[in-house]
Design a protein around this motif. Structure first.
Motif, PDB file in Angstrom:
ATOM      1  N   PHE A 267       0.831  -1.204   0.000  1.00  0.00           N
ATOM      2  CA  PHE A 267       0.000   0.000   0.000  1.00  0.00           C
ATOM      3  C   PHE A 267       0.865   1.253   0.000  1.00  0.00           C
ATOM      4  CE2 PHE A 267      -2.430   3.438   1.860  1.00  0.00           C
ATOM      5  CZ  PHE A 267      -3.595   3.368   1.109  1.00  0.00           C
ATOM      6  N   GLU A 268       1.952   1.272   0.758  1.00  0.00           N
ATOM      7  CA  GLU A 268       2.842   2.433   0.752  1.00  0.00           C
ATOM      8  C   GLU A 268       3.367   2.704  -0.650  1.00  0.00           C
ATOM      9  OE1 GLU A 268       5.834   2.997   3.810  1.00  0.00           O
ATOM     10  OE2 GLU A 268       4.871   1.411   4.986  1.00  0.00           O
ATOM     11  N   THR A 269       3.751   1.639  -1.365  1.00  0.00           N
ATOM     12  CA  THR A 269       4.232   1.796  -2.738  1.00  0.00           C
ATOM     13  C   THR A 269       3.142   2.376  -3.627  1.00  0.00           C
ATOM     14  OG1 THR A 269       5.782  -0.045  -2.502  1.00  0.00           O
ATOM     15  CG2 THR A 269       5.151   0.570  -4.738  1.00  0.00           C
ATOM     16  N   TYR A 270       1.930   1.859  -3.497  1.00  0.00           N
ATOM     17  CA  TYR A 270       0.810   2.354  -4.299  1.00  0.00           C
ATOM     18  C   TYR A 270       0.519   3.812  -3.987  1.00  0.00           C
ATOM     19  CZ  TYR A 270      -3.961   2.847  -6.046  1.00  0.00           C
ATOM     20  OH  TYR A 270      -5.088   3.296  -6.690  1.00  0.00           O
ATOM     21  N   TYR A 271       0.558   4.164  -2.717  1.00  0.00           N
ATOM     22  CA  TYR A 271       0.267   5.543  -2.298  1.00  0.00           C
ATOM     23  C   TYR A 271       1.276   6.502  -2.922  1.00  0.00           C
ATOM     24  CZ  TYR A 271      -1.430   9.133   0.985  1.00  0.00           C
ATOM     25  OH  TYR A 271      -1.981  10.260   1.557  1.00  0.00           O
ATOM     26  N   ARG A 272       2.543   6.139  -2.902  1.00  0.00           N
ATOM     27  CA  ARG A 272       3.558   7.008  -3.484  1.00  0.00           C
ATOM     28  C   ARG A 272       3.391   7.114  -5.004  1.00  0.00           C
ATOM     29  NH1 ARG A 272       7.064   8.288   0.527  1.00  0.00           N
ATOM     30  NH2 ARG A 272       7.067   6.879   2.332  1.00  0.00           N
ATOM     31  N   GLN A 273       2.950   6.041  -5.623  1.00  0.00           N
ATOM     32  CA  GLN A 273       2.657   6.110  -7.059  1.00  0.00           C
ATOM     33  C   GLN A 273       1.510   7.065  -7.334  1.00  0.00           C
ATOM     34  OE1 GLN A 273       1.971   1.946  -7.880  1.00  0.00           O
ATOM     35  NE2 GLN A 273       4.131   1.526  -8.305  1.00  0.00           N
ATOM     36  N   LEU A 274       0.506   7.061  -6.464  1.00  0.00           N
ATOM     37  CA  LEU A 274      -0.599   8.012  -6.606  1.00  0.00           C
ATOM     38  C   LEU A 274      -0.098   9.449  -6.510  1.00  0.00           C
ATOM     39  CD1 LEU A 274      -3.571   6.540  -4.509  1.00  0.00           C
ATOM     40  CD2 LEU A 274      -3.397   6.721  -6.995  1.00  0.00           C
ATOM     41  N   LEU A 275       0.791   9.696  -5.567  1.00  0.00           N
ATOM     42  CA  LEU A 275       1.343  11.049  -5.431  1.00  0.00           C
ATOM     43  C   LEU A 275       2.003  11.509  -6.726  1.00  0.00           C
ATOM     44  CD1 LEU A 275       2.977  10.948  -1.873  1.00  0.00           C
ATOM     45  CD2 LEU A 275       0.987  12.293  -2.572  1.00  0.00           C
ATOM     46  N   ASP A 276       2.649  10.589  -7.414  1.00  0.00           N
ATOM     47  CA  ASP A 276       3.350  10.955  -8.641  1.00  0.00           C
ATOM     48  C   ASP A 276       2.411  11.241  -9.807  1.00  0.00           C
ATOM     49  OD1 ASP A 276       5.846  10.772  -7.433  1.00  0.00           O
ATOM     50  OD2 ASP A 276       6.048   8.640  -7.896  1.00  0.00           O
ATOM     51  N   THR A 277       1.144  10.899  -9.654  1.00  0.00           N
ATOM     52  CA  THR A 277       0.179  11.161 -10.729  1.00  0.00           C
ATOM     53  C   THR A 277      -0.615  12.445 -10.504  1.00  0.00           C
ATOM     54  OG1 THR A 277      -1.681   9.958  -9.713  1.00  0.00           O
ATOM     55  CG2 THR A 277      -0.100   8.665 -11.014  1.00  0.00           C
TER      56      THR A 277
END
Length: 214
Positions: free
Chosen positions: A170-180
């Motif tokens: 989930f942390e990885t996914y959250y950071r990917q969301l930030l990049d979008t």
């Protein structure tokens, strides 16, 4: 050749807030709790302060749910209020709500959350990120330490349990969301500034708790 990923928001965030996050999650108060140097009531007080914070933040989530950016970060499985209320019933008894009070630094923090998180998606995501991703990383380590130090086994520690999540994924996914997120460089700067403010407010709350219990 420069790493092209170093300019992503998630990379900037890690780089620019590393020291502040470390200070927020390694305070003298938390260290004393983790090693069992304080009475268990000090941990109950921390849980109480968390309740005031998450009430403010999760009410803000309801307010921002229709915002196209903010709603991307609203995950019901992150909600901490139900777990906190179960912990507080265990720690303080059925009338827990009449037995807890916000410390001055907590009140200041909640005021900032209400102002920043209810008024703009940048503020909401900044406080959301600071609290929840901190819970998923250092928070879970603290929960294990408190369990060892005070002999809790489940009851009283539900705040630290994310039963419906794989925290690392989930942390990885959250950071990917930030990049979008389609924020301009100035908006990204505003976001990072608010994350730093959230860290400062966390430290101030821990300092208030330390002064009360040490």
């Amino acid at each position: 050749m420069a790493d092209p990923g170093m300019h992503r928001l998630s990379a900037r965030l890690r780089r620019d807030t590393w020291i502040a996050h470390g200070a927020a999650h390694s305070s003298r108060f938390l260290d004393a709790l983790a090693t069992g140097l304080l009475p268990w009531e000090a941990y109950a007080d921390l849980a109480a302060q968390h309740w005031f914070l998450y009430e403010s933040l999760e009410l803000a989530a309801r307010t921002m749910i229709d915002d196209p950016v903010a709603r991307t970060f609203v995950f019901p499985e992150l909600d901490r209020l139900p777990a906190l209320e179960a912990d507080l019933r265990f720690l303080y008894g059925p009338r827990w709500s009449s037995r807890i009070a916000a410390l001055p630094a907590t009140t200041t923090y909640c005021t900032r959350v209400r102002y920043a998180a209810n008024s703009h998606p940048i503020g909401f995501v900044a406080h959301h990120y600071t609290r929840y991703l901190g819970d998923l990383s250092g928070g879970r380590q603290l929960g294990r330490a408190i369990a060892r130090a005070y002999g809790f086994a489940g009851d009283g520690l539900r705040f630290f349990v994310f039963a419906d999540l794989d925290p690392e994924a989930f942390e990885t996914y959250y950071r990917q969301l930030l990049d979008t997120v389609p924020w301009s460089p100035d908006e990204q700067d505003e976001f990072i500034t608010e994350v730093l403010e959230a860290c400062r407010l966390t430290i101030a709350m821990h300092d208030d708790l330390r002064q009360r219990w040490t």
